[in-house]
Scaffold this active site. Structure first.
Site, mmCIF file in Angstrom:
data_model
loop_
_atom_site.group_PDB
_atom_site.id
_atom_site.type_symbol
_atom_site.label_atom_id
_atom_site.label_comp_id
_atom_site.label_asym_id
_atom_site.label_seq_id
_atom_site.Cartn_x
_atom_site.Cartn_y
_atom_site.Cartn_z
ATOM 1 C CG HIS A 17 44.857 29.828 48.852
ATOM 2 N ND1 HIS A 17 44.781 28.918 47.819
ATOM 3 C CD2 HIS A 17 45.470 30.924 48.341
ATOM 4 C CE1 HIS A 17 45.307 29.448 46.722
ATOM 5 N NE2 HIS A 17 45.745 30.661 47.015
ATOM 6 C CE LYS A 41 46.133 34.235 37.065
ATOM 7 N NZ LYS A 41 46.196 34.115 38.524
ATOM 8 N NE ARG A 90 53.034 32.250 46.802
ATOM 9 C CZ ARG A 90 52.452 31.929 45.665
ATOM 10 N NH1 ARG A 90 51.970 30.725 45.491
ATOM 11 N NH2 ARG A 90 52.383 32.805 44.684
ATOM 12 C CB SER A 128 46.715 27.359 42.577
ATOM 13 O OG SER A 128 46.111 27.787 43.757
HETATM 14 O O1 PNS Z 1 45.076 34.530 43.293
HETATM 15 P P1 PNS Z 1 45.486 35.619 42.364
HETATM 16 O O2 PNS Z 1 45.304 35.202 40.913
HETATM 17 O O3 PNS Z 1 46.876 36.143 42.649
HETATM 18 O O4 PNS Z 1 44.464 36.842 42.637
HETATM 19 C C1 PNS Z 1 44.546 38.035 41.897
HETATM 20 C C2 PNS Z 1 43.250 38.857 42.082
HETATM 21 C C3 PNS Z 1 42.035 38.037 41.681
HETATM 22 C C4 PNS Z 1 43.119 39.262 43.524
HETATM 23 C C5 PNS Z 1 43.369 40.135 41.199
HETATM 24 O O5 PNS Z 1 43.675 39.782 39.894
HETATM 25 C C6 PNS Z 1 42.095 40.962 41.214
HETATM 26 O O6 PNS Z 1 41.821 41.662 42.157
HETATM 27 N N1 PNS Z 1 41.306 40.846 40.122
HETATM 28 C C7 PNS Z 1 40.063 41.582 39.971
HETATM 29 C C8 PNS Z 1 40.240 42.680 38.902
HETATM 30 C C9 PNS Z 1 40.879 43.925 39.506
HETATM 31 O O7 PNS Z 1 40.353 44.540 40.403
HETATM 32 N N2 PNS Z 1 42.064 44.308 38.978
HETATM 33 C C10 PNS Z 1 42.758 45.496 39.427
HETATM 34 C C11 PNS Z 1 43.817 45.214 40.474
HETATM 35 S S1 PNS Z 1 45.393 45.245 39.719
#
Ligand code: PNS
Length: 162
Positions: A17, A41, A90, A128
């Site tokens: 990150h 989550k 990745r 993570s």
């Molecule tokens: O680090 P991650 O868990 O891959 O991040 C995922 C994240 C937080 C960027 C994604 O789940 C997100 O944007 N969550 C907020 C809810 C949302 O907007 N969902 C619609 C997009 S599919």
């Protein structure tokens, strides 16, 4: 200068990150690192802890601020005035979910662009969840996470499970 938003769970922040933030800041100038308080989550660290670790890990990179958001990313983008989302990729396995997320966000808010930064050779295998598993079994994670995170992980993983 309009900021770009780098959203994620950051549970916890890894050196992968940090590399993405450093590179995004050098390309775009201003980066908001946005911690999602994702109710779907279960997290190892609270949003406040994740923000604090990010602030420590990213101190010294100019143009970077850390924030947290609840709900939809597109709503947060409206609120922050950004229309570019940064994501790190990745392996090919990341691509499917990233592709879906980028299109979903663009359907929800036409005009939003997702820019992918390809993980560097030193970081592409770091996640993570893998780091937490190594820490849980007592392994050394100092190569994969900033020092402030390694110590917090050691402490958290040695706590009894509630
Ligand atoms: O680090 P991650 O868990 O891959 O991040 C995922 C994240 C937080 C960027 C994604 O789940 C997100 O944007 N969550 C907020 C809810 C949302 O907007 N969902 C619609 C997009 S599919």
């Amino acid at each position: 200068m309009t900021p770009v938003v780098y959203p994620g769970s950051f549970d916890p922040v890894t050196k992968g990150h940090v590399d993405v933030v450093r590179r995004a800041a050098s390309v775009f100038g201003k980066v908001i690192v946005a911690v999602a308080s994702n109710v779907r989550k279960s997290a190892t660290f609270s949003v406040e802890e994740r923000v604090q670790m990010l602030e420590e890990a990213l101190a010294g990179i100019p143009g970077v601020v850390v924030d947290a958001f609840e709900g939809l990313l597109v709503d947060y983008l409206d609120h922050s005035g950004a229309n570019v989302v940064i994501r790190g990729v990745r392996a090919v396995s990341d691509y499917e979910s990233e592709f879906q997320m980028a299109h979903m966000n663009r359907q929800l808010r036409p005009g939003i662009e997702t820019v992918f930064l390809v993980a560097g050779p030193e970081e592409f295998f770091i996640s993570s969840s893998a780091v937490k598993e190594v820490a849980f079994f007592g392994g050394d994670v100092s190569t994969f996470v900033p020092a402030c995170v390694a110590e917090r992980l050691r402490v958290r993983m040695s706590e009894p499970i509630a």
